[in-house]
Design a protein around this motif. Structure first.
Motif, PDB file in Angstrom:
ATOM      1  N   LEU A   1       8.122  -3.415   4.790  1.00  0.00           N
ATOM      2  CA  LEU A   1       6.811  -3.887   4.342  1.00  0.00           C
ATOM      3  C   LEU A   1       6.927  -4.954   3.261  1.00  0.00           C
ATOM      4  CD1 LEU A   1       4.620  -0.640   4.186  1.00  0.00           C
ATOM      5  CD2 LEU A   1       4.487  -2.498   5.833  1.00  0.00           C
TER       6      LEU A   1
ATOM      7  N   VAL B   1      10.236   2.174   5.932  1.00  0.00           N
ATOM      8  CA  VAL B   1       8.840   1.776   5.720  1.00  0.00           C
ATOM      9  C   VAL B   1       8.713   0.775   4.565  1.00  0.00           C
ATOM     10  CG1 VAL B   1       6.513   2.589   5.160  1.00  0.00           C
ATOM     11  CG2 VAL B   1       7.980   3.922   6.693  1.00  0.00           C
TER      12      VAL B   1
ATOM     13  N   ARG C   1       0.201   4.168   0.424  1.00  0.00           N
ATOM     14  CA  ARG C   1      -0.206   5.216   1.361  1.00  0.00           C
ATOM     15  C   ARG C   1       0.630   5.193   2.637  1.00  0.00           C
ATOM     16  NH1 ARG C   1      -5.827   4.895   2.812  1.00  0.00           N
ATOM     17  NH2 ARG C   1      -5.173   2.753   3.087  1.00  0.00           N
ATOM     18  N   PHE C   2       1.219   4.022   2.955  1.00  0.00           N
ATOM     19  CA  PHE C   2       2.129   4.001   4.106  1.00  0.00           C
ATOM     20  C   PHE C   2       3.316   4.923   3.831  1.00  0.00           C
ATOM     21  CE2 PHE C   2       0.093  -0.126   5.044  1.00  0.00           C
ATOM     22  CZ  PHE C   2      -0.234   0.109   6.363  1.00  0.00           C
TER      23      PHE C   2
ATOM     24  N   GLU D   1       3.179   7.542   1.903  1.00  0.00           N
ATOM     25  CA  GLU D   1       2.678   8.915   2.029  1.00  0.00           C
ATOM     26  C   GLU D   1       2.637   9.334   3.493  1.00  0.00           C
ATOM     27  OE1 GLU D   1      -0.240   9.283  -1.847  1.00  0.00           O
ATOM     28  OE2 GLU D   1      -1.140   9.067   0.125  1.00  0.00           O
ATOM     29  N   ALA D   2       2.162   8.420   4.343  1.00  0.00           N
ATOM     30  CA  ALA D   2       2.091   8.733   5.769  1.00  0.00           C
ATOM     31  C   ALA D   2       3.486   9.052   6.291  1.00  0.00           C
ATOM     32  CB  ALA D   2       1.480   7.561   6.533  1.00  0.00           C
ATOM     33  N   ALA D   3       4.465   8.262   5.878  1.00  0.00           N
ATOM     34  CA  ALA D   3       5.841   8.502   6.323  1.00  0.00           C
ATOM     35  C   ALA D   3       6.338   9.854   5.829  1.00  0.00           C
ATOM     36  CB  ALA D   3       6.749   7.383   5.824  1.00  0.00           C
ATOM     37  N   ALA D   4       5.968  10.216   4.591  1.00  0.00           N
ATOM     38  CA  ALA D   4       6.401  11.507   4.047  1.00  0.00           C
ATOM     39  C   ALA D   4       5.799  12.654   4.848  1.00  0.00           C
ATOM     40  CB  ALA D   4       6.013  11.614   2.569  1.00  0.00           C
ATOM     41  N   THR D   5       4.508  12.543   5.230  1.00  0.00           N
ATOM     42  CA  THR D   5       3.902  13.637   6.007  1.00  0.00           C
ATOM     43  C   THR D   5       4.564  13.756   7.379  1.00  0.00           C
ATOM     44  OG1 THR D   5       2.173  12.298   7.057  1.00  0.00           O
ATOM     45  CG2 THR D   5       1.625  13.299   4.942  1.00  0.00           C
TER      46      THR D   5
ATOM     47  N   ASP E   1       0.838  -1.191   0.000  1.00  0.00           N
ATOM     48  CA  ASP E   1       0.000   0.000   0.000  1.00  0.00           C
ATOM     49  C   ASP E   1       0.883   1.255   0.000  1.00  0.00           C
ATOM     50  OD1 ASP E   1      -1.788   2.023   0.429  1.00  0.00           O
ATOM     51  OD2 ASP E   1      -2.941   0.923   1.936  1.00  0.00           O
TER      52      ASP E   1
END
Lengths: 344, 260
Positions: free
Chosen positions: B184, B180, B161-162, B164-168, B159
């Motif tokens: 994964l 990440v 989006r994990f 993306e979450a790390a980037a934010t 996924d």
């Protein structure tokens, strides 16, 4: 200027998001709208995960739109939390500070404080897979707050929770948002979540703002069918001449005298239904056809067509007495004092 | 069969034939093995030497493939650039190319007079062909596509989006990859590594062409088996048996724990 000022212009094929947002420091704003309205896109654009096709973002007086995602002073809580499954709760929360160059020991300390703040002390070593939905939500919040963001973004923060947990987490989240000093923008399609959590609501439909205001304003004066449905009101557009409003040829009397185009709103529970034309007829009376009947909490919601569509909430006993079924003809009445009119 | 009714014969018969087709030759190997003389034969230095060389070179080739292949898979799965489709098909070419052709190609590029080999020789005095390094290169060339394809598949299934979450959270692209993405897709990387190692262990054509067949230096187990078949068939069976035992041991050990 400690707040957020943004105009978000994002194009995706035929869809276009175009909104202007101005949020003060310490304020909590909810973007409310149906699926596909562009709420999440707006949030992702603020985070930098979606590029802007136009407009710009200014946070605390500094332009943000050219800043890459990882450099923005932003914390984001994702809808399904996206906790890193291979890292412990502590490592998840410390991930942000570590990535931003904080020393390991200090990052752990900060993570521990945040874990304590969301009430999860003792779960530091747990893996996300071992947490309940409510716990995962709180870890996601702690992880976003750990980077000490100036802008906190929450995408449907309560959507993945069951009803009971939701109640509890909503109250907790309200407290954390109130304590948060920066700008908070949350996205939801649940009116109750929005009203409990936010100071101000911005309703988005089809990529555009259709209504903006405090929860009270939105709840009492909906301006679109979507908002009216969300807050559970019948909403009609008409033309007022004093206390009489013409709605699709039917005259309704209202409490407030107005002139010109207006909205008339009334609650389904304010609508009374009769088989025969009632004697000593109330002023607002119209003949309607039953379109459908459905259970609605402890009462029954009757969908009416006729001069205009409306919903009426009546008791199950009344349904039996009136022998209501789709196609039945009834008389519907609502007292003038139960209606609410305001300029369109 | 857990679904109490059993498999229909249209499926059961070909399945049984397929299994027999895979297992019978191995049974033949076991039946014809010179069990009585096996201990002495296994202790022969030539056998041990070939085994050691095979294990070392396959492991080194896998290491090379991991270092080069995981980034290549990431680029193919996570970035967009012109000609990406072409690059993807180029990556799989060594899978369909006869390994001997691969060996010839390696000679033409890395040989003493090759396009690159010439400069290696002139600048550093390095000649690759017919060395243990050449064995590793030949095996890596043939095995790399297996790793890239497996890891690319794992990346596409992960996924994003994990990330993306790390980037934010402030993670640079490298940090995102390291902390990440890689964890994964670890099971996929491991599966790709095993596949890659197995392919490298069995490599024959490219190795004999590019690295030759020098005992102790470039003669891996498959080469030794082939050579022994002409002079001493029993030795060939023993060597095959060893190769079989090693492969089965490694695969079963990893399969239960790591490979889905």
């Amino acid at each position: 200027m400690s707040g957020l000022s943004a105009r978000l212009d994002v194009r995706r094929g035929a869809f276009r998001l175009d909104l202007a947002l101005d949020v003060a420091g310490g304020e909590v704003v909810a973007l409310l709208g149906p699926n596909g309205a562009g709420k999440t896109t707006a949030l992702r654009a603020l985070a930098g995960l979606v590029p802007l096709d136009g407009g710009g973002i200014t946070l605390q007086g500094r332009p943000l739109d050219k800043v890459p995602v990882e450099k923005r002073p932003v914390g984001m809580v994702f809808q399904d939390y996206l906790l890193f499954p291979h890292l412990s709760v502590l490592e998840n929360v410390a991930f942000g500070p570590r990535s931003r160059g904080v020393k390991a020991a200090q990052a752990r300390k900060r993570a521990q404080e945040l874990i304590a703040r969301v009430g999860l002390t003792g779960y530091e070593k747990a893996k996300p897979g071992e947490l309940s939905g409510g716990q995962a939500q709180r870890v996601a919040l702690a992880r976003a707050l750990a980077v000490e963001p100036a802008l906190l973004l929450l995408d449907e923060p309560l959507a993945a929770l069951d009803a009971h947990t939701r109640l509890e987490i909503r109250a907790g989240l309200r407290g954390h948002l109130a304590a948060f000093g920066g700008v908070a923008v949350l996205v939801t399609h649940d009116a109750l979540d929005a009203m409990v959590l936010a100071d101000r609501l911005i309703v988005i439909e089809d990529g555009r703002i259709v209504q903006e205001g405090t929860p009270t304003e939105i709840a009492h004066r909906p301006r679109t069918d979507y908002v009216a449905r969300l807050v559970g009101l019948n909403l009609h557009r008409g033309t007022a001449d004093g206390v009489l409003v013409d709605v699709e040829g039917t005259r309704l009397s209202v409490a407030e005298p107005l002139h010109g185009p207006v909205f008339v709103a009334f609650a389904p529970s304010a609508v009374a239904l009769y088989r025969e034309r009632p004697d000593g007829s109330p002023r607002n009376l119209w003949k309607a056809t039953v379109e459908g009947v459905e259970r609605h909490g402890t009462s029954v919601r009757v969908h009416l067509t006729g001069p205009f569509a409306a919903a009426a909430d009546i008791t199950p006993a009344a349904v039996a007495d009136l022998a209501l079924r789709p196609g039945s003809t009834v008389w519907a009445a609502v007292k003038a004092t139960e209606t609410h009119a305001y300029p369109a | 069969m857990r679904a109490g009714r059993g498999a229909p014969w249209m499926l059961a018969v070909p399945a049984a034939v397929g299994l027999a087709f895979l297992v019978l030759p191995l049974v033949g190997l076991l039946v014809r093995a010179p069990w009585r003389t096996l201990p002495q034969r296994l202790a022969e230095p030539a056998v041990l030497e070939a085994l050691r060389l095979s294990l070392v070179s396959a492991t080194l080739a896998t290491a090379v493939c991991l270092v080069l292949g995981v980034p290549l898979a990431w680029v193919l799965a996570r970035t967009r650039f012109r000609g990406r489709r072409l690059v993807r098909s180029l990556v799989t070419v060594p899978m369909v190319l006869p390994p001997v052709v691969g060996g010839v190609a390696l000679l033409l590029v890395l040989g003493r007079n090759g396009l690159v080999g010439r400069h290696l020789d002139a600048a550093f005095g390095i000649t690759l062909p017919f060395t243990t390094a050449a064995v590793v290169i030949a095996e890596a060339f043939v095995a790399l596509p297996f790793l890239v394809i497996t890891v690319e598949g794992a990346l596409r299934a992960a996924d994003p989006r994990f990330e993306e979450a790390a980037a934010t959270l402030g993670a640079s692209r490298w940090t995102v990859f390291r902390r990440v993405t890689l964890p994964l897709i670890a099971p996929g990387v491991l599966a790709g590594g095993v596949l890659c190692w197995s392919r490298a262990l069995g490599e024959f054509g490219a190795t004999i062409t590019f690295a030759g067949n020098f005992p102790g230096e470039t003669q891996t187990m498959p080469l030794a088996v082939y050579l022994a078949l002409e002079t001493d068939p029993e030795a060939a069976i023993v060597l095959s048996l060893v190769l079989l035992a090693v492969s089965v041991a490694i695969l079963t050990a990893l399969r239960d724990r790591w490979i889905p």
